[in-house]
Enzyme design. Structure first.
Site, PDB file in Angstrom:
ATOM      1  CB  CYS A 180     -38.483 -65.921 -84.195  1.00  0.00           C
ATOM      2  SG  CYS A 180     -38.401 -64.748 -82.863  1.00  0.00           S
ATOM      3  NE  ARG A 202     -42.140 -67.036 -88.971  1.00  0.00           N
ATOM      4  CZ  ARG A 202     -43.079 -67.884 -88.548  1.00  0.00           C
ATOM      5  NH1 ARG A 202     -43.782 -68.545 -89.413  1.00  0.00           N
ATOM      6  NH2 ARG A 202     -43.283 -68.071 -87.268  1.00  0.00           N
ATOM      7  CD1 TRP A 234     -40.420 -58.857 -85.351  1.00  0.00           C
ATOM      8  CD2 TRP A 234     -41.326 -59.403 -83.391  1.00  0.00           C
ATOM      9  NE1 TRP A 234     -41.430 -57.955 -85.084  1.00  0.00           N
ATOM     10  CE2 TRP A 234     -42.003 -58.262 -83.901  1.00  0.00           C
ATOM     11  CE3 TRP A 234     -41.739 -59.917 -82.156  1.00  0.00           C
ATOM     12  CZ2 TRP A 234     -43.053 -57.646 -83.231  1.00  0.00           C
ATOM     13  CZ3 TRP A 234     -42.780 -59.306 -81.491  1.00  0.00           C
ATOM     14  CH2 TRP A 234     -43.420 -58.181 -82.028  1.00  0.00           C
ATOM     15  CG  ASN A 275     -39.440 -69.320 -83.879  1.00  0.00           C
ATOM     16  OD1 ASN A 275     -38.342 -68.787 -83.864  1.00  0.00           O
ATOM     17  ND2 ASN A 275     -40.097 -69.579 -85.000  1.00  0.00           N
ATOM     18  N   GLY A 276     -40.745 -68.360 -79.679  1.00  0.00           N
ATOM     19  CA  GLY A 276     -41.655 -68.411 -78.532  1.00  0.00           C
ATOM     20  C   GLY A 276     -41.094 -67.612 -77.376  1.00  0.00           C
ATOM     21  CD  GLU A 317     -58.527 -55.538 -93.272  1.00  0.00           C
ATOM     22  OE1 GLU A 317     -58.509 -55.514 -92.042  1.00  0.00           O
ATOM     23  OE2 GLU A 317     -57.572 -55.979 -93.946  1.00  0.00           O
ATOM     24  CE  LYS A 351     -54.142 -54.914 -94.463  1.00  0.00           C
ATOM     25  NZ  LYS A 351     -54.987 -55.919 -93.916  1.00  0.00           N
ATOM     26  CD  GLU A 410     -51.584 -54.248 -91.127  1.00  0.00           C
ATOM     27  OE1 GLU A 410     -52.389 -54.258 -92.071  1.00  0.00           O
ATOM     28  OE2 GLU A 410     -51.139 -55.266 -90.621  1.00  0.00           O
ATOM     29  CG  HIS A 437     -72.957 -38.954 -81.451  1.00  0.00           C
ATOM     30  ND1 HIS A 437     -73.992 -38.346 -80.779  1.00  0.00           N
ATOM     31  CD2 HIS A 437     -73.538 -39.671 -82.444  1.00  0.00           C
ATOM     32  CE1 HIS A 437     -75.149 -38.706 -81.325  1.00  0.00           C
ATOM     33  NE2 HIS A 437     -74.891 -39.508 -82.350  1.00  0.00           N
ATOM     34  CE  LYS A 440     -49.110 -63.033 -93.568  1.00  0.00           C
ATOM     35  NZ  LYS A 440     -50.144 -62.036 -93.882  1.00  0.00           N
TER      36      LYS A 440
HETATM   37  C1  F6R Z   1     -53.186 -57.171 -90.791  1.00  0.00           C
HETATM   38  C2  F6R Z   1     -52.710 -58.420 -90.288  1.00  0.00           C
HETATM   39  C3  F6R Z   1     -52.915 -58.749 -88.847  1.00  0.00           C
HETATM   40  C4  F6R Z   1     -53.436 -60.183 -88.722  1.00  0.00           C
HETATM   41  C5  F6R Z   1     -53.535 -60.595 -87.248  1.00  0.00           C
HETATM   42  C6  F6R Z   1     -54.120 -61.982 -87.091  1.00  0.00           C
HETATM   43  O1  F6R Z   1     -52.880 -56.987 -92.123  1.00  0.00           O
HETATM   44  O2  F6R Z   1     -52.165 -59.190 -91.003  1.00  0.00           O
HETATM   45  O3  F6R Z   1     -53.784 -57.844 -88.235  1.00  0.00           O
HETATM   46  O4  F6R Z   1     -54.680 -60.247 -89.339  1.00  0.00           O
HETATM   47  O5  F6R Z   1     -52.272 -60.555 -86.673  1.00  0.00           O
HETATM   48  O6  F6R Z   1     -53.333 -62.927 -87.757  1.00  0.00           O
HETATM   49  P1  F6R Z   1     -53.895 -64.364 -88.102  1.00  0.00           P
HETATM   50  O7  F6R Z   1     -54.993 -64.180 -89.092  1.00  0.00           O
HETATM   51  O8  F6R Z   1     -52.743 -65.116 -88.648  1.00  0.00           O
HETATM   52  O9  F6R Z   1     -54.425 -64.936 -86.817  1.00  0.00           O
END
Ligand code: F6R
Length: 606
Positions: A2, A27, A74, A100-101, A479, A483, A486, A502, A601
């Site tokens: 949010c 976000r 959100w 928010n929260g 990683e 990506k 996502e 395995h 985000k």
């Molecule tokens: C992936 C991504 C998430 C963040 C995770 C941690 O692209 O963005 O996996 O890496 O939510 O977020 P932070 O780094 O803000 O603690």
């Protein structure tokens, strides 16, 4: 997650709120709304879906005024719909709240308020707040908010306005970020800096438990005890431009291309030719007391931690564990005063990582935060913060934050090694020289975009893909796979090359796409055996290699050759082709790259 924006001044609040919310879109959200005092009463307009829907609603029912709050929601409690979106109002409609929260005790509070005759219009946890404020309101909104929040458990950042006191905007936070932007004859609140960056660079960061009473000309901040808190606004360093797309079609692509600059900025002042590493204010005298390191993080930051562990163990010879913050906080980790906990978080607000920091501190550990956001909650609670200078990362899928986190971890490993004499000076020197060359190396790897785009056109219709790697390449493969998942919604899994036989090799059949990362000359023959294991079973293999390992990999279907011979820093360079691959696959599929479904985000709830 949010987003909050609030305004008090002489301009049209509705316009400022909708512009601010637009900048918070990254976000992630599923509905939006504003509440504006129109000179007589508070008018609330909300809509499900994108901000465009809210703007359409505002065209049908225009509202103008000089005081207002806005929100992008959100959904956590209650479906995404106009009724559940914020702002929520009190029974008499005179108080409006954005939140928010999560309010953890909302069910008890709701029952108590219903008993007192309050009726609820939504299914949210938030709606208890305006009713509680109304319950305690006797002519002073500050006192009413103070009493109301004393009943709340959980996390909150709140923006509150009251029809009876239209010269005030009230802000309060606990475990969710909230800042106050200071203007000339106007002031703002926001959950995140980009929301108000076009209006002001001067901000107050509210601490947990602080309440602010904001008028157009003043900001008064009070502590949990109700006593005034004296603090100065801080100047934020990133420009509004950094939060714009600059001609790129997506923020993600822009941020991928910003990596040479972001890495150079993160190195600046910390590493120079022939000089010892400077790790900001870290006190080198502390180093001898640490027996063990835990790296705690989530998602991409966790993947950076996996690389950090290898760098720290190789150079500093300190045992290092990497834990997902959501597991760490409940796993009873063995922490004491001889433990260092490194919390990595782009946003500095991730709820699980913050909880890990708190657990570590309460167990006596020293906490080092690596984060990208000045004044974030994690940076405030850690013993020391090392800032990455990636600049605002708007795309939900993290790219430049990841590579700058890697740089931070390499610098720390080198700093430890230099102070502990735990690695040969020649070994340290090689890594330092490679680090200094990184911005140029990254620029060269970015030139592979055209080739990666062509590959993406071949594979974007796949439903499953597999990533393989060994050692550092395994961490990078994880990683790369994240990506892809996502933003393209293609199912993908990562395996260590040696694990294939395995079990997972049972999944390989004709034309299965396998992406193998092989950047280490010492083990590329082993990786090649794994590539052959899958190609002989019909897989379409794309190998991400460098000039040193390429000659080994003649068996793969397609080879992307990065310049150079690879080093302990390969994870930084090999991240780029994997980011570009995910981007172009998602692009071919026509997905919403910067705002992938279901993702946020900044994950400020558990
Ligand atoms: C992936 C991504 C998430 C963040 C995770 C941690 O692209 O963005 O996996 O890496 O939510 O977020 P932070 O780094 O803000 O603690």
């Amino acid at each position: 997650m949010c987003g909050i924006v609030g305004y008090i001044g002489n301009k049209n609040a509705t316009e400022i709120l909708t512009q601010g919310l637009k900048r918070l879109e990254y976000r992630g959200y599923d509905s939006a709304g504003v509440a504006v005092f129109d000179g007589k009463e508070i008018q609330t307009v909300k809509a499900k879906g994108r901000l465009k829907n809210l703007k359409d609603e505002l065209l049908k029912t225009p509202v103008t005024g000089n005081l207002g709050i806005g929100h992008t929601r959100w959904a956590t409690h209650g479906a995404p719909c106009a009724k559940n979106s914020h702002p929520h109002t009190s029974q008499d409609g005179k108080i409006a709240v954005v939140h928010n929260g999560i309010i953890e005790n909302y069910e008890q509070l709701r029952a108590m308020l219903e008993n007192k005759g309050y009726t609820f219009k939504s299914e949210t946890d938030t709606e208890v707040i305006p009713h509680l404020v109304e319950l305690y309101y006797d002519g002073d909104i500050f006192c009413a908010v103070k009493k109301a929040v004393s009943h709340l458990s959980g996390s909150y950042a709140l923006g509150i306005i009251c029809e009876n006191e239209p010269d005030k905007l009230v802000a309060v936070r606990k475990e969710s970020p909230l800042i106050i932007g200071v203007g000339d004859g106007e002031n703002f609140i926001a959950s995140d800096i980009p929301a108000i960056l076009s209006e002001t660079e001067n901000v107050y960061f509210l601490n947990d438990g602080e309440i602010a009473v904001i008028t157009k000309d003043t900001v008064d901040i009070f502590g949990k005890d109700g006593e005034p808190v004296i603090k100065k606004p801080e100047k934020v360093t990133f420009s509004e431009n950094a939060a714009q797309k600059d001609g790129y079609e997506h923020f993600m692509l822009k941020e991928i291309y910003e990596q040479p600059r972001a890495v150079a900025d993160t190195l600046r002042g910390r590493l120079a030719d022939g000089m010892p590493v400077k790790f900001d204010d870290f006190d080198s005298k502390l180093i001898s007391k640490f027996r063990k390191i835990y790296i705690v993080a989530c998602g991409t930051a966790y993947h950076a931690g996996l690389v950090g562990k290898m760098a720290i163990e190789k150079l500093a010879k300190l045992p290092t564990d990497v834990e997902l913050a959501s597991e760490f906080r409940y796993n009873e980790p063995l922490i004491d005063s001889e433990t260092m906990v490194i919390a990595i978080s782009q946003s500095g607000e991730t709820a699980d990582t913050l909880a890990g920091v708190r657990l570590a501190k309460s167990s006596g550990a020293y906490v080092l935060a690596i984060t990208n956001v000045l004044g974030s909650s994690i940076s405030r609670e850690a013993d020391m913060t090392f800032y990455t200078y990636a600049g605002p990362e708007i795309s939900v899928a993290s790219t430049k934050a990841y590579t700058t986190q890697l740089v931070a971890l390499y610098l720390f490993a080198l700093f430890l090694a230099e102070n502990k004499n735990s690695a040969l000076p020649t070994e340290i020197d090689i890594v330092k020289k490679e680090l200094l060359k990184l911005p140029v190396s990254l620029k060269k790897v970015l030139e592979l975009e055209g080739e990666i785009k062509r590959i993406s056109k071949k594979i974007y219709k796949e439903t499953d893909m597999y990533y393989l790697g060994r050692g550092l390449d395994y961490a990078v493969a994880m990683e790369g796979s994240l990506k892809l998942k996502e933003i393209s919604y293609i199912h993908s899994e990562t395996y260590a090359g040696g694990e294939l036989k395995h079990g997972p090799i049972a999944l390989i059949e004709k034309d299965t796409v396998v992406i193998a990362i092989s950047t280490n000359k010492e083990i590329c023959a082993k990786m090649d055996s794994n590539i052959k294991e899958v190609t002989t079973r019909g897989a379409y293999t794309i190998a991400i290699v460098n000039e040193a390992t390429a000659p080994q990999h003649t068996a793969c279907s397609h080879m992307v050759v990065m310049p150079g011979e690879g080093s302990v820093l390969s994870p930084v360079t090999s991240a780029i082709p994997l980011q570009l691959l995910a981007y172009h696959v998602a692009y071919q599929k026509g997905e919403a790259i910067d705002k992938p479904r279901n993702l946020a985000k900044s994950v400020t709830v558990e």
